[in-house]
Design a protein around this motif. Structure first.
Motif, PDB file in Angstrom:
ATOM      1  N   VAL A 271       0.837  -1.203   0.000  1.00  0.00           N
ATOM      2  CA  VAL A 271       0.000   0.000   0.000  1.00  0.00           C
ATOM      3  C   VAL A 271       0.873   1.256   0.000  1.00  0.00           C
ATOM      4  CG1 VAL A 271      -1.656   1.343   1.349  1.00  0.00           C
ATOM      5  CG2 VAL A 271      -1.985  -1.117   1.078  1.00  0.00           C
ATOM      6  N   SER A 272       1.951   1.241   0.820  1.00  0.00           N
ATOM      7  CA  SER A 272       2.852   2.406   0.881  1.00  0.00           C
ATOM      8  C   SER A 272       3.542   2.641  -0.457  1.00  0.00           C
ATOM      9  CB  SER A 272       3.901   2.188   1.975  1.00  0.00           C
ATOM     10  OG  SER A 272       3.290   2.026   3.235  1.00  0.00           O
ATOM     11  N   PHE A 273       4.014   1.537  -1.082  1.00  0.00           N
ATOM     12  CA  PHE A 273       4.697   1.644  -2.371  1.00  0.00           C
ATOM     13  C   PHE A 273       3.745   2.170  -3.440  1.00  0.00           C
ATOM     14  CE2 PHE A 273       6.238  -0.362  -6.368  1.00  0.00           C
ATOM     15  CZ  PHE A 273       7.454   0.301  -6.455  1.00  0.00           C
ATOM     16  N   SER A 274       2.510   1.662  -3.447  1.00  0.00           N
ATOM     17  CA  SER A 274       1.513   2.109  -4.421  1.00  0.00           C
ATOM     18  C   SER A 274       1.197   3.592  -4.233  1.00  0.00           C
ATOM     19  CB  SER A 274       0.234   1.284  -4.287  1.00  0.00           C
ATOM     20  OG  SER A 274       0.491  -0.084  -4.481  1.00  0.00           O
ATOM     21  N   SER A 275       1.114   3.999  -2.970  1.00  0.00           N
ATOM     22  CA  SER A 275       0.836   5.412  -2.680  1.00  0.00           C
ATOM     23  C   SER A 275       1.966   6.305  -3.170  1.00  0.00           C
ATOM     24  CB  SER A 275       0.623   5.604  -1.177  1.00  0.00           C
ATOM     25  OG  SER A 275      -0.465   4.832  -0.721  1.00  0.00           O
ATOM     26  N   CYS A 276       3.207   5.832  -2.975  1.00  0.00           N
ATOM     27  CA  CYS A 276       4.362   6.615  -3.429  1.00  0.00           C
ATOM     28  C   CYS A 276       4.349   6.784  -4.944  1.00  0.00           C
ATOM     29  CB  CYS A 276       5.656   5.924  -2.996  1.00  0.00           C
ATOM     30  SG  CYS A 276       5.971   6.014  -1.228  1.00  0.00           S
TER      31      CYS A 276
END
Length: 285
Positions: A271-276
């Protein structure tokens, strides 16, 4: 001798659901009284209103009409925070599908309602261990739900329900997914709990109910059709100023959130990577 006042009184409770834009009555003016302690079973076919009735008593659903009275206090004017306090301080829930958090140990699952009530950590752990000891599972306190059998998970759920010393325990088909031996163990634990509080069990297992219950209520089509030991529905109710509030400390909330993030680090990372990627993409545009 004067008869003890009921713990719960249901006066003309009804519940309607919208089906094809028409009201469908799941409950039709149910009136009942429950004692302060004892084992009461509610039987009936699927769709007769058993679970709806239990959900209204537990504050998980609201009646369309009628009144629920708890220890002489009407719940008709309850706000959301009053219902939260009622569920946290007075009730213990046992569900068919256990509802245990898979990333927490048996001990941490039992501690959860005590955490919400704001109990100090040392007392919370002691109360949770005592509840696990009571259901014979102290030795698995450090194991997670996926390391336990179905019967053990349901006993953990019962320990969680009993840890806060509730006045009322609501059990919705707790033996539905268990074998006959595990069902007997679970029913025996609920029977023992009924010596100090009110246990209301919803079940299809009539043989089990007859073996362990002090009173059996049968329902059909949203109505009570028989009651083996009815209590008089009497007495005036009064409206309380408020039920109280639940209280979880900020530190406990942060600790529990961090534990959740760590336990599900893979999903958190994705989720964090996708948000970035999304933020960088917007920035480039």
């Amino acid at each position: 001798m004067e008869r003890e006042k009921p713990r719960l009184i249901l006066k003309g409770l009804g519940k309607d659901y919208d089906v094809n834009k028409k009201p469908f009555p799941a409950l039709k003016s149910v009136s009942l009284a429950f004692p302060k302690k004892g084992f009461v079973s509610i039987l009936g076919p699927s769709g007769c209103g058993k679970t709806t009735l239990l959900n209204i008593v537990g504050g998980l659903d609201r009646a369309s009409r009628g009144e629920l009275i708890v220890d002489g206090r009407s719940t008709s004017s309850y706000k959301d925070r009053d219902w939260d306090a009622y569920r946290n301080k007075r009730l213990g829930f046992v569900f068919q599908n256990y509802n245990l958090l898979d990333y927490q140990t048996a001990l941490q699952n039992v501690e959860l309602p005590l955490l919400l009530s704001g109990m100090a950590p040392s007392k919370r752990k002691q109360a949770a261990l005592e509840a696990l000891r009571e259901v014979g599972l102290e030795e698995v306190s450090g194991k997670k739900p996926n390391e336990l059998s179905g019967g053990q998970m349901q006993r953990v759920a019962i320990a969680r329900a009993l840890a806060g010393k509730p006045e009322i325990v609501l059990a919705d088909e707790p033996t539905g997914a268990l074998d006959s031996r595990s069902s007997e163990i679970v029913a025996g634990l609920l029977k023992k709990a009924s010596e100090r509080c009110l246990v209301v069990l919803v079940t299809h297992n009539e043989a089990l109910a007859r073996r362990y219950s002090d009173r059996i209520i049968k329902m059909e089509d949203g109505e009570i059709v028989s009651d083996s030991d009815p209590l008089p529905i009497e007495g005036e109710s009064f409206v309380p100023s408020e039920e109280g509030r639940t209280a979880m400390s900020l530190f406990a909330a942060i600790k529990n959130s961090c534990r959740n993030v760590v336990a599900k680090w893979g999903r958190t990372l994705v989720v964090s990577f996708s948000s970035c990627i999304g933020i960088v993409g917007v920035g480039l545009v």
